[in-house]
Design a protein around this motif. Structure first.
Motif, PDB file in Angstrom:
ATOM      1  N   ASN A  55      35.646 -19.690   3.032  1.00 44.49           N
ATOM      2  CA  ASN A  55      35.905 -18.267   3.213  1.00 44.49           C
ATOM      3  C   ASN A  55      37.350 -17.997   3.611  1.00 44.49           C
ATOM      4  OD1 ASN A  55      33.418 -17.185   2.574  1.00 44.49           O
ATOM      5  ND2 ASN A  55      32.561 -17.767   4.537  1.00 44.49           N
ATOM      6  N   ILE A  56      37.844 -18.717   4.638  1.00 41.86           N
ATOM      7  CA  ILE A  56      39.195 -18.530   5.144  1.00 41.86           C
ATOM      8  C   ILE A  56      39.814 -19.915   5.257  1.00 41.86           C
ATOM      9  CG2 ILE A  56      40.567 -17.703   7.096  1.00 41.86           C
ATOM     10  CD1 ILE A  56      38.503 -15.623   7.617  1.00 41.86           C
ATOM     11  N   SER A 102      35.934 -22.507  21.809  1.00 45.83           N
ATOM     12  CA  SER A 102      34.524 -22.123  21.988  1.00 45.83           C
ATOM     13  C   SER A 102      34.229 -20.932  21.092  1.00 45.83           C
ATOM     14  CB  SER A 102      34.244 -21.769  23.456  1.00 45.83           C
ATOM     15  OG  SER A 102      32.898 -21.390  23.617  1.00 45.83           O
ATOM     16  N   LEU A 103      33.257 -21.077  20.206  1.00 43.98           N
ATOM     17  CA  LEU A 103      32.928 -20.033  19.219  1.00 43.98           C
ATOM     18  C   LEU A 103      31.602 -19.366  19.568  1.00 43.98           C
ATOM     19  CD1 LEU A 103      33.807 -21.993  15.957  1.00 43.98           C
ATOM     20  CD2 LEU A 103      35.290 -20.498  17.310  1.00 43.98           C
ATOM     21  N   ARG A 104      31.556 -18.052  19.335  1.00 44.30           N
ATOM     22  CA  ARG A 104      30.308 -17.298  19.563  1.00 44.30           C
ATOM     23  C   ARG A 104      30.046 -16.427  18.332  1.00 44.30           C
ATOM     24  NH1 ARG A 104      26.638 -15.754  23.233  1.00 44.30           N
ATOM     25  NH2 ARG A 104      25.932 -13.584  23.305  1.00 44.30           N
ATOM     26  N   PRO A 105      29.326 -16.941  17.319  1.00 48.34           N
ATOM     27  CA  PRO A 105      29.008 -16.116  16.133  1.00 48.34           C
ATOM     28  C   PRO A 105      27.947 -15.069  16.462  1.00 48.34           C
ATOM     29  CG  PRO A 105      28.006 -18.292  15.942  1.00 48.34           C
ATOM     30  CD  PRO A 105      28.834 -18.315  17.196  1.00 48.34           C
ATOM     31  N   ILE A 106      28.198 -13.824  16.061  1.00 44.66           N
ATOM     32  CA  ILE A 106      27.277 -12.706  16.323  1.00 44.66           C
ATOM     33  C   ILE A 106      26.992 -12.006  15.002  1.00 44.66           C
ATOM     34  CG2 ILE A 106      27.007 -10.466  17.481  1.00 44.66           C
ATOM     35  CD1 ILE A 106      28.742 -11.521  19.737  1.00 44.66           C
ATOM     36  N   GLU A 107      25.675 -11.780  14.728  1.00 42.66           N
ATOM     37  CA  GLU A 107      25.290 -11.133  13.465  1.00 42.66           C
ATOM     38  C   GLU A 107      24.243 -10.038  13.662  1.00 42.66           C
ATOM     39  OE1 GLU A 107      26.030 -14.983  10.573  1.00 42.66           O
ATOM     40  OE2 GLU A 107      24.006 -14.180  10.801  1.00 42.66           O
ATOM     41  N   GLY A 108      23.907  -9.706  14.901  1.00 44.82           N
ATOM     42  CA  GLY A 108      22.868  -8.707  15.147  1.00 44.82           C
ATOM     43  C   GLY A 108      23.390  -7.521  15.931  1.00 44.82           C
ATOM     44  N   ASN A 109      22.463  -6.799  16.561  1.00 42.56           N
ATOM     45  CA  ASN A 109      22.796  -5.611  17.351  1.00 42.56           C
ATOM     46  C   ASN A 109      23.524  -6.047  18.623  1.00 42.56           C
ATOM     47  OD1 ASN A 109      22.923  -3.227  18.761  1.00 42.56           O
ATOM     48  ND2 ASN A 109      20.752  -2.717  18.548  1.00 42.56           N
ATOM     49  N   VAL A 110      24.789  -5.612  18.784  1.00 43.60           N
ATOM     50  CA  VAL A 110      25.596  -6.074  19.922  1.00 43.60           C
ATOM     51  C   VAL A 110      25.140  -5.460  21.233  1.00 43.60           C
ATOM     52  CG1 VAL A 110      27.595  -6.523  18.477  1.00 43.60           C
ATOM     53  CG2 VAL A 110      27.314  -4.268  19.498  1.00 43.60           C
ATOM     54  N   GLY A 154      24.882 -13.913   7.638  1.00 48.57           N
ATOM     55  CA  GLY A 154      25.281 -15.311   7.594  1.00 48.57           C
ATOM     56  C   GLY A 154      26.771 -15.564   7.564  1.00 48.57           C
ATOM     57  N   LEU A 155      27.618 -14.500   7.454  1.00 48.92           N
ATOM     58  CA  LEU A 155      29.056 -14.711   7.383  1.00 48.92           C
ATOM     59  C   LEU A 155      29.589 -15.370   8.653  1.00 48.92           C
ATOM     60  CD1 LEU A 155      30.319 -11.396   5.727  1.00 48.92           C
ATOM     61  CD2 LEU A 155      30.125 -13.638   4.690  1.00 48.92           C
ATOM     62  N   ALA A 156      29.133 -14.876   9.847  1.00 41.65           N
ATOM     63  CA  ALA A 156      29.650 -15.401  11.112  1.00 41.65           C
ATOM     64  C   ALA A 156      29.277 -16.870  11.283  1.00 41.65           C
ATOM     65  CB  ALA A 156      29.117 -14.557  12.278  1.00 41.65           C
ATOM     66  N   ARG A 157      28.009 -17.200  11.039  1.00 38.17           N
ATOM     67  CA  ARG A 157      27.570 -18.583  11.214  1.00 38.17           C
ATOM     68  C   ARG A 157      28.282 -19.517  10.236  1.00 38.17           C
ATOM     69  NH1 ARG A 157      22.575 -16.045  11.388  1.00 38.17           N
ATOM     70  NH2 ARG A 157      22.117 -16.741   9.272  1.00 38.17           N
ATOM     71  N   GLU A 158      28.464 -19.058   9.003  1.00 38.16           N
ATOM     72  CA  GLU A 158      29.090 -19.904   8.001  1.00 38.16           C
ATOM     73  C   GLU A 158      30.541 -20.209   8.366  1.00 38.16           C
ATOM     74  OE1 GLU A 158      28.686 -18.396   4.087  1.00 38.16           O
ATOM     75  OE2 GLU A 158      29.856 -19.975   3.157  1.00 38.16           O
ATOM     76  N   LEU A 159      31.294 -19.186   8.803  1.00 38.20           N
ATOM     77  CA  LEU A 159      32.679 -19.422   9.168  1.00 38.20           C
ATOM     78  C   LEU A 159      32.764 -20.290  10.426  1.00 38.20           C
ATOM     79  CD1 LEU A 159      35.643 -18.963   8.635  1.00 38.20           C
ATOM     80  CD2 LEU A 159      35.545 -16.928  10.060  1.00 38.20           C
ATOM     81  N   ALA A 160      31.849 -20.068  11.392  1.00 36.88           N
ATOM     82  CA  ALA A 160      31.844 -20.895  12.599  1.00 36.88           C
ATOM     83  C   ALA A 160      31.669 -22.368  12.230  1.00 36.88           C
ATOM     84  CB  ALA A 160      30.740 -20.435  13.548  1.00 36.88           C
ATOM     85  N   ASN A 161      30.797 -22.630  11.269  1.00 36.59           N
ATOM     86  CA  ASN A 161      30.598 -24.016  10.825  1.00 36.59           C
ATOM     87  C   ASN A 161      31.856 -24.571  10.161  1.00 36.59           C
ATOM     88  OD1 ASN A 161      27.969 -24.028  11.778  1.00 36.59           O
ATOM     89  ND2 ASN A 161      27.099 -23.355   9.834  1.00 36.59           N
ATOM     90  N   GLU A 162      32.545 -23.724   9.382  1.00 38.72           N
ATOM     91  CA  GLU A 162      33.771 -24.173   8.729  1.00 38.72           C
ATOM     92  C   GLU A 162      34.866 -24.477   9.756  1.00 38.72           C
ATOM     93  OE1 GLU A 162      33.117 -21.570   4.624  1.00 38.72           O
ATOM     94  OE2 GLU A 162      35.016 -21.494   5.684  1.00 38.72           O
TER      95      GLU A 162
END
Length: 710
Positions: A625-626, A516-524, A487-495
């Motif tokens: 987060n940031i 343009s943001l592309r949050p990735i949290e799985g197998n690349v 959930g780190l990528a999605r949360e920061l993308a929302n921020e």
């Protein structure tokens, strides 16, 4: 010889169920005339009958016996309906039998099936002397034995039913066929009948159903607090609503059907929803039950208490910040009496206040150490006369402490003398060995930051010729991959999106850029998590971690992404600009674990040749987060890299064109030599102005690129 029996107009009955319904069955009469008779059962009703005189009955029985005695056939007196027997009638009947040549008496009850077989067995023994003499048992003793026998048979039958019937949906016809050959079933049916066996089965099935309903009810009630937390976590939204309005509010929530189901029929435990094992959604009418109402009230009370506890924590922090008694290094035991009041103890445990106090102390100590470090720099002349690599003597340390002793920044560490002395020794070591490893600013050392900054802006010379310009030449657009786990990528993308304008524009140095943001949290390696797609060409990647596991995921994902580009013509992903950032877990203000994660992140950043962002400092707001400044730095860095790549590509094309023109021309061509401009600048570690702010204007210049020597 045959005995003549008179049974005129007497009907022969086969079952007690026919009593009162004689007209519905075949009219079969008792035989009338002579037939062989071997013995007689002389029945005496000892119950209290309506409009019946027992003495007259006994007189009739006596006359009847006188007639039977003439046949010289055996006779047994049978007392019937002993389950309702009158004690005097039973005594009189026994006295009658005793006076008639000591006739044998058997006390029976056809309803309870007590001693019925014994009555016939006794008569058979009198007819056939070769048979053993039957033991005549009084009614109550026989009833007790039979009750024990029935109870044992019932226990065995219930055990059989519980072993065979596991579901409340079983039907009697199917189950009775399964039990037909079981001795437990046969024995109980023999003693009590099929109807009672069926009744016990139905009771067992009903018990199974109630247990199943109760399990479902407990499951729903256990799930209800989670549903309320998810749908109505805000106290202001429901604090003053009635139950009916609160239920309407729940129904209006977007995720309502994820947690609840509205049934067409009620109550829920009388519908087919009970048997839908895969459907764990809570029946909405369950909210009308007292247990659910208690849970709703408990949810309200929990939210109110959480708000009050948050207010107490905030008030305590304000008390700490305003109290003159809280100084760096002061133990909790000494400070408690000055900053605690009775209200604090009512709402939170002392351990919570100790934790807040510990974090506040860390901030105080860190600030005091920074101020003390500034003090040491201001008094640099104190350390010039020391011998190289020599530890200062006690006299010299005394002189240093005497000179600094009047300074408030020295006194601030009065309760941390050992650490203060260690800072002095560390400063002395730094004065004579000024390296980034011995720098008091640690990870904020300018030398280290400059190396990371340059490493993230330019690639190594050996790799430069492999780099291709990005297909997207539109410098007004930034495509950013955000890589994180859990959930780190999605949360920061929302921020980040929250900081953008309504049309996803972000302001950098006064200019609007399309982000343009592309949050990735799985197998690349999966297409759905690929860095690059036909419609998305990344300009950079922001890698997030808050634990060893999430840091390992980042490293593995970057390596997999780079491996996937080996051998490809378009392999700019192998040189994609990276930024590694450690984000705080909510509520985590630091400690040994945080320092360890910082060190590991710096090592990985050095290995990947990317920028490393320190974790955010306290006070930036819950859940962030940031901060916006760091996000701006990351995006400005991506713009720099993007411009440099475009510059390298365009320069290479110009040089190739110039070489071709020179080869085709007979005239001599002049050689253009790049200017080598060397700039020396002095930056102080810990200054408010960061190295990025000083270097970026030069690195962003169109004429700035790596020298041939790297």
């Amino acid at each position: 010889a045959a005995t003549k029996l008179a049974s005129a107009e007497k009907l022969m009955y086969f079952c007690t169920d026919q009593l009162g319904l004689e007209q519905d069955f075949e009219q079969k009469q008792m035989p009338d005339g002579k037939l062989p008779v071997d013995g007689f059962l002389l029945c005496v009703d000892v119950s209290r009958g309506m409009n019946r005189n027992f003495d007259e009955q006994l007189k009739f029985v006596s006359n009847l016996y006188n007639q039977l005695a003439k046949t010289k056939k055996p006779c047994v007196v049978v007392l019937t309906k002993c389950d309702e027997g009158v004690e005097r009638y039973i005594r009189d009947a026994h006295a009658f039998a005793l006076g008639k040549k000591n006739l044998q008496v058997v006390e029976t009850s056809a309803r309870s099936n007590v001693n019925v077989d014994l009555a016939f067995g006794t008569l058979v023994q009198l007819v056939d002397k070769s048979r053993g003499k039957a033991k005549i048992i009084p009614y109550f003793e026989a009833l007790k034995q039979q009750s024990q026998q029935i109870a044992a048979a019932k226990d065995k039958y219930e055990w059989l039913v519980s072993r065979i019937v596991k579901s409340h949906n079983e039907a009697w016809p199917n189950v009775s066929r399964k039990m037909q050959t079981a001795p437990e079933y046969q024995d109980y049916v023999y003693l009590e009948g099929t109807q009672k066996a069926k009744k016990l089965f139905l009771q067992h099935v009903q018990r199974l159903k109630q247990e199943h309903i109760e399990r479902r009810r407990k499951m729903y009630l256990a799930l209800l607090p989670q549903a309320l937390d998810a749908l109505v976590p805000d106290l202001d939204e429901i604090d003053h609503l009635s139950r009916a309005k609160a239920e309407k509010l729940l129904e209006a929530k977007p995720d309502f059907l994820k947690w609840f189901v509205v049934l067409e029929e009620t109550p829920w435990d009388a519908t087919s929803h009970v048997d839908e094992v895969d459907n764990e959604r809570i029946p909405f009418d369950l909210l009308e039950t007292p247990a659910a109402e208690q849970l709703y009230e408990a949810h309200l009370e929990k939210l109110r208490n959480e708000r009050k506890r948050a207010e107490m924590r905030r008030a305590f922090r304000e008390n700490l910040e305003s109290s003159p008694f809280v100084t760096p290094g002061k133990p909790w035991e000494e400070a408690r009496s000055f900053i605690m009041n009775e209200d604090f103890y009512l709402w939170l445990e002392e351990s919570v206040y100790m934790d807040i106090y510990g974090k506040h102390q860390k901030q105080l100590i860190d600030k005091a150490k920074e101020d003390f470090q500034e003090l040491l720099l201001e008094y640099s002349e104190l350390f010039y006369e020391l011998e190289l690599d020599a530890k200062p003597s006690k006299e010299k340390m005394g002189v240093i402490q005497e000179v600094l002793g009047e300074e408030q920044r020295f006194k601030a560490l009065q309760k941390l003398q050992a650490e203060r002395d260690a800072l002095i020794l560390k400063h002395i070591h730094f004065v004579y060995h000024p390296t980034k490893e011995t720098c008091p600013s640690c990870s904020s050392c300018v030398d280290a930051r400059v190396e990371q900054l340059l490493g993230s802006r330019f690639t190594r010379p050996a790799e430069r010729h492999l780099k291709n310009p990005l297909p997207d030449s539109n410098v007004d657009r930034i495509n950013l991959v955000i890589l994180g786990k859990d959930g780190l990528a999605r949360e920061l993308a929302n921020e980040i999106r929250a900081l953008c304008t309504s049309d996803d524009k972000f302001v950098i140095e006064g200019k609007m850029y399309e982000l343009s943001l592309r949050p990735i949290e799985g197998n690349v390696r999966l297409p759905v998590n690929a860095f690059q797609t036909p419609t998305f060409q990344p300009h950079g990647c922001l890698c997030l971690y808050n634990s060893k596991e999430s840091l390992s995921y980042v490293v593995e994902s970057i390596e997999k992404s780079r491996e996937s580009t080996i051998g490809r013509r378009d392999n700019h992903l192998a040189h994609l600009p990276l930024t590694l950032a450690l984000v705080n877990k909510r509520g985590d203000a630091g400690g040994e674990t945080l320092q360890s994660l910082v060190q590991q992140g710096q090592q990985i950043a050095s290995k990947l040749q990317c920028v490393f962002l320190d974790p955010t400092t306290a006070g930036l707001g819950y859940g962030r987060n940031i901060n916006e400044k760091q996000i701006g730095q990351v995006l400005k860095g991506l713009l720099d890299s993007k411009r440099n790549l475009n510059l390298v590509g365009s320069t290479s094309l110009k040089e190739a064109s110039a070489a071709a023109a020179a080869a085709s021309s007979s005239s001599s061509s002049s050689v253009v030599v790049d200017a080598d401009l060397r700039i020396v600048m002095c930056l102080m570690c810990g200054d408010p102005v960061s190295a990025e702010e000083v270097l970026l204007p030069m690195l962003q210049a169109q004429a700035c690129r790596p020298s041939p020597g790297g």
